[in-house]
Every structure is written in C-alpha cells, then in structure tokens.
Design a protein around this motif. Structure first.
Motif, PDB file in Angstrom:
ATOM      1  N   UNK A   2       0.823  -1.200   0.000  1.00 10.31           N
ATOM      2  CA  UNK A   2       0.000   0.000   0.000  1.00 10.31           C
ATOM      3  C   UNK A   2       0.862   1.256   0.000  1.00 10.31           C
ATOM      4  N   UNK A   3       0.554   2.145  -0.905  1.00 12.05           N
ATOM      5  CA  UNK A   3       1.264   3.420  -0.961  1.00 12.05           C
ATOM      6  C   UNK A   3       0.239   4.516  -0.755  1.00 12.05           C
ATOM      7  N   UNK A   4       0.373   5.275   0.318  1.00 12.35           N
ATOM      8  CA  UNK A   4      -0.568   6.335   0.631  1.00 12.35           C
ATOM      9  C   UNK A   4      -0.011   7.670   0.175  1.00 12.35           C
ATOM     10  N   UNK A   5      -0.869   8.513  -0.327  1.00 11.45           N
ATOM     11  CA  UNK A   5      -0.452   9.827  -0.791  1.00 11.45           C
ATOM     12  C   UNK A   5      -1.351  10.878  -0.182  1.00 11.45           C
ATOM     13  N   UNK A   6      -0.791  12.063   0.037  1.00 11.84           N
ATOM     14  CA  UNK A   6      -1.593  13.174   0.541  1.00 11.84           C
ATOM     15  C   UNK A   6      -2.470  13.670  -0.590  1.00 11.84           C
ATOM     16  N   UNK A   7      -3.747  13.907  -0.286  1.00 11.66           N
ATOM     17  CA  UNK A   7      -4.679  14.326  -1.321  1.00 11.66           C
ATOM     18  C   UNK A   7      -5.369  15.609  -0.913  1.00 11.66           C
ATOM     19  N   UNK A  23     -16.961  10.208 -13.662  1.00  5.64           N
ATOM     20  CA  UNK A  23     -16.136   9.159 -14.228  1.00  5.64           C
ATOM     21  C   UNK A  23     -15.271   8.553 -13.125  1.00  5.64           C
ATOM     22  N   UNK A  24     -15.164   7.239 -13.133  1.00  4.72           N
ATOM     23  CA  UNK A  24     -14.402   6.558 -12.093  1.00  4.72           C
ATOM     24  C   UNK A  24     -12.921   6.552 -12.419  1.00  4.72           C
ATOM     25  N   UNK A  25     -12.119   6.738 -11.397  1.00  6.29           N
ATOM     26  CA  UNK A  25     -10.676   6.698 -11.529  1.00  6.29           C
ATOM     27  C   UNK A  25     -10.057   7.027 -10.195  1.00  6.29           C
ATOM     28  N   UNK A  26      -8.757   6.806 -10.028  1.00  2.00           N
ATOM     29  CA  UNK A  26      -8.127   7.069  -8.734  1.00  2.00           C
ATOM     30  C   UNK A  26      -8.265   8.516  -8.274  1.00  2.00           C
ATOM     31  N   UNK A  27      -8.206   9.471  -9.211  1.00  3.16           N
ATOM     32  CA  UNK A  27      -8.287  10.875  -8.800  1.00  3.16           C
ATOM     33  C   UNK A  27      -9.688  11.225  -8.303  1.00  3.16           C
ATOM     34  N   UNK A  28     -10.721  10.805  -9.054  1.00  2.00           N
ATOM     35  CA  UNK A  28     -12.079  11.161  -8.646  1.00  2.00           C
ATOM     36  C   UNK A  28     -12.466  10.469  -7.341  1.00  2.00           C
ATOM     37  N   UNK A  29     -11.967   9.268  -7.105  1.00  2.00           N
ATOM     38  CA  UNK A  29     -12.283   8.557  -5.860  1.00  2.00           C
ATOM     39  C   UNK A  29     -11.507   9.154  -4.692  1.00  2.00           C
ATOM     40  N   UNK A  30     -10.225   9.378  -4.883  1.00  2.00           N
ATOM     41  CA  UNK A  30      -9.384   9.864  -3.787  1.00  2.00           C
ATOM     42  C   UNK A  30      -9.697  11.299  -3.383  1.00  2.00           C
ATOM     43  N   UNK A  31     -10.233  12.083  -4.299  1.00  2.00           N
ATOM     44  CA  UNK A  31     -10.519  13.484  -3.997  1.00  2.00           C
ATOM     45  C   UNK A  31     -11.998  13.759  -3.748  1.00  2.00           C
ATOM     46  N   UNK A  32     -12.817  12.729  -3.823  1.00  2.00           N
ATOM     47  CA  UNK A  32     -14.252  12.921  -3.603  1.00  2.00           C
ATOM     48  C   UNK A  32     -14.507  13.378  -2.171  1.00  2.00           C
TER      49      UNK A  32
END
Length: 325
Positions: A2-7, A23-32
């Motif tokens: 697991x790699x965690x990033x500050x969002x 639209x689904x993707x890492x950015x839209x999920x992590x910043x929701x």
C-alpha cells in the motif's frame, strides 16, 4: 503493497447515491468529498457507482464498521455501517452522515492503490460453480472462477466495480490493476457477539464492553429462522468442507442424499465457519458477498468471506453469542 499519498479534498455538487456520478478513476475517488453525499440513502437507486460513496465505504471498512461489498452504491448496508461507526465512537446513533461522522472518518490516506497480479493469483481456479449441490459434490474444490473474483474479495470489492476500474483488463499475472485499499484486518479479542436481527448486523465486543467491529449479515429467513437466545462459540473451521444433509437442514433441488461438498471460498458456507453450540448453526462466509442482507439464509448467520475471516481471527471457544430482536 500500500502506498498512501496526501490528497486534496474537493467540494462537489451534492450527490444522492450517484445522481451526479462522475467518471471513475483514482483521482475522482481519492478526492471525492464526503460532504457531497446525502445524509441518508433514499429509495431511488443510482445507475452508476459514485466516487464519493466508494470513498465512504472504504473509510467505514477501515474504521471497523463494514459496509459489506465496496460497490459505490448508497444502500442500507452503508447506512447501517454509519450507525455502527456512530456506536463505536459514542455518537448519537441515527445512521446519518453528519459533520461529526465525516470529521472522524476523514483521512489524507489514499483510497485506491495499484496491485501487481502475481502467478499465485491465477492458481487453483475453477471453470464455474454449478448451482446444484449434487454437481458441486463432484468437484475437487469450490475455488474462485477467475483472478478478478479473487482480487475483488481480497480488496472487499464488488467484481463489477473492479472491472469498471480496469476496463479491458484480463487480470493476467504481471499486469498492474487498480483496487481499493480497505486496510488491515481488525485485531483484538472478542468476548461477546450480538446478532441483531432487526438491523441485520453482527456486533463484536471486547472484554471491556467496547465495540470492536460491526458487520452486515444475512440472518435466517421466514422458513428457516435463526436461533434465539444466548449460545456460545464452539470453534472455528477455515476452508471447511460442507456436509449437506437434507433431513437435518433443508432440501436443495432434487438432492435427497447426504453429500460432501469440497472446500473453497465458493462453497455454501464460504471460506470460514464459526461453529455455535446449537447443532447445525454457525456464523460463516458466503460465495455471494453482494447478496449480504439482500437475501435469506437457511438459519445461519452469513457474512462476506472477508468479514467472517476477520471475526474468526478474534474469537475463541466460549465466546458468548446472543441473538437479539
């Protein structure tokens, strides 16, 4: 792994379980933003997974109040998980996503992660799982039917969501795919388990009375009700074979004889069986995690495989199990 990033947390137009799905993707999920989620789910079903709901489900899962499968939809299991989180944190229990709940759930840790598919992920697969118990008994194992199915359970995901996040992927060894980061299994020693038939939940308490974990469950049915009163855990069997006896339990299809169905996560009781002192009853996993609290059981208490495995790791023989409501 697991790699965690500050969002950065963005404020989005309020979403009612997918009404304004993105639209689904890492950015839209992590910043929701959780503030975009309605305080309570409505009967109106969304058509597409909502990134904010996905994030909410992962955060609840990490906090020990399981929403069941992470699928991006705002169903009853999510509201029940919010209520479980409120109970764990000594907040007023109403199952609503209010500012106090959001403040305690929020984190900068990434919700998604990349995973490299290994050769081991593709081992022990079977072509299909038949519905008929007689046909099941002829098989060597009740293994996963695909790498995608194995990964969806490992990362607590609905397989449709896994496929949506990885369009066109064959999940072959050596491929990198996008999955959720649900966190490590809960740890502790469970002293008492409460089976709440009204809310369809299993609540696990420690020696001090603190609530360790909450899980959504399928608890019996009208034709095959679950037990009542207080019982105890007798033991735990991992990857159990399943002994089908129509005279003791129920009749499946046209099967009238005792059958032994081999072990595997797709077996009738999933990957783990927590045996109770009431004969033929237990708390166990399931081959169909998406149906938890959406279907019926033959009297037992059914959890997702990952929730059942987590609970099994915290119980010992003698743990009290009380059926409420």
């Amino acid at each position: 792994m697991k790699v965690y990033a500050v969002i950065a947390v963005l404020t989005l137009t309020p979403s009612f379980g997918g009404a304004a799905a993105q639209a689904l993707g890492p950015e839209t999920i992590n910043t929701a933003s959780l503030t975009s989620v309605a305080p309570k789910h409505t009967a109106k079903a969304s058509k597409e997974p909502d990134p904010a709901i996905i994030r909410l489900q992962v955060l609840l899962d990490r906090a020990g109040s399981s929403p069941g499968v992470i699928d991006g939809f705002y169903g009853k299991n999510v509201s029940h998980a919010i209520a479980g989180f409120e109970a764990m944190n000594h907040l007023p229990i109403d199952g609503k996503l209010d500012p106090d709940v959001i403040a305690r759930l929020e984190t900068d840790a990434s919700i998604t992660q990349s995973y490299l598919v290994t050769p081991e992920d593709a081992t022990g697969l079977v072509d299909h799982i038949p519905d008929d118990y007689g046909e099941k008994a002829k098989m060597e194992s009740m293994g996963y039917t695909s790498v995608a199915e194995r990964l969806s359970e490992r990362f607590h995901m609905d397989i449709d969501l896994l496929n949506k996040l990885n369009p066109g992927s064959d999940f072959a060894p050596g491929k990198t795919v996008l999955v959720m980061a649900p966190g490590s299994p809960r740890e502790g020693r469970v002293k008492r388990i409460e089976i709440n038939k009204k809310t369809s939940q299993v609540l696990a308490y420690d020696q001090s009375g603190a609530l360790l974990a909450v899980y959504p469950a399928t608890i019996g049915s009208q034709d095959n009700p679950s037990p009542s009163g207080t019982h105890k855990v007798k033991g735990v069997a991992r990857m159990p074979v399943y002994r089908y006896n129509p005279k003791l339990n129920f009749k499946q299809g046209r099967n009238t004889k005792i059958l032994t169905i081999p072990k595997g996560p797709n077996g009738p009781v999933g990957s783990v069986w927590i045996d109770l002192d009431k004969p033929t009853y237990g708390i166990h996993g399931t081959p169909d995690p998406g149906f938890i609290d959406k279907g019926q059981s033959h009297g037992c208490v059914r959890l997702t495989n990952w929730d059942a495995e987590e609970l099994a790791g915290m119980v010992k023989p003698g743990v009290v199990v009380h059926f409420a409501n």
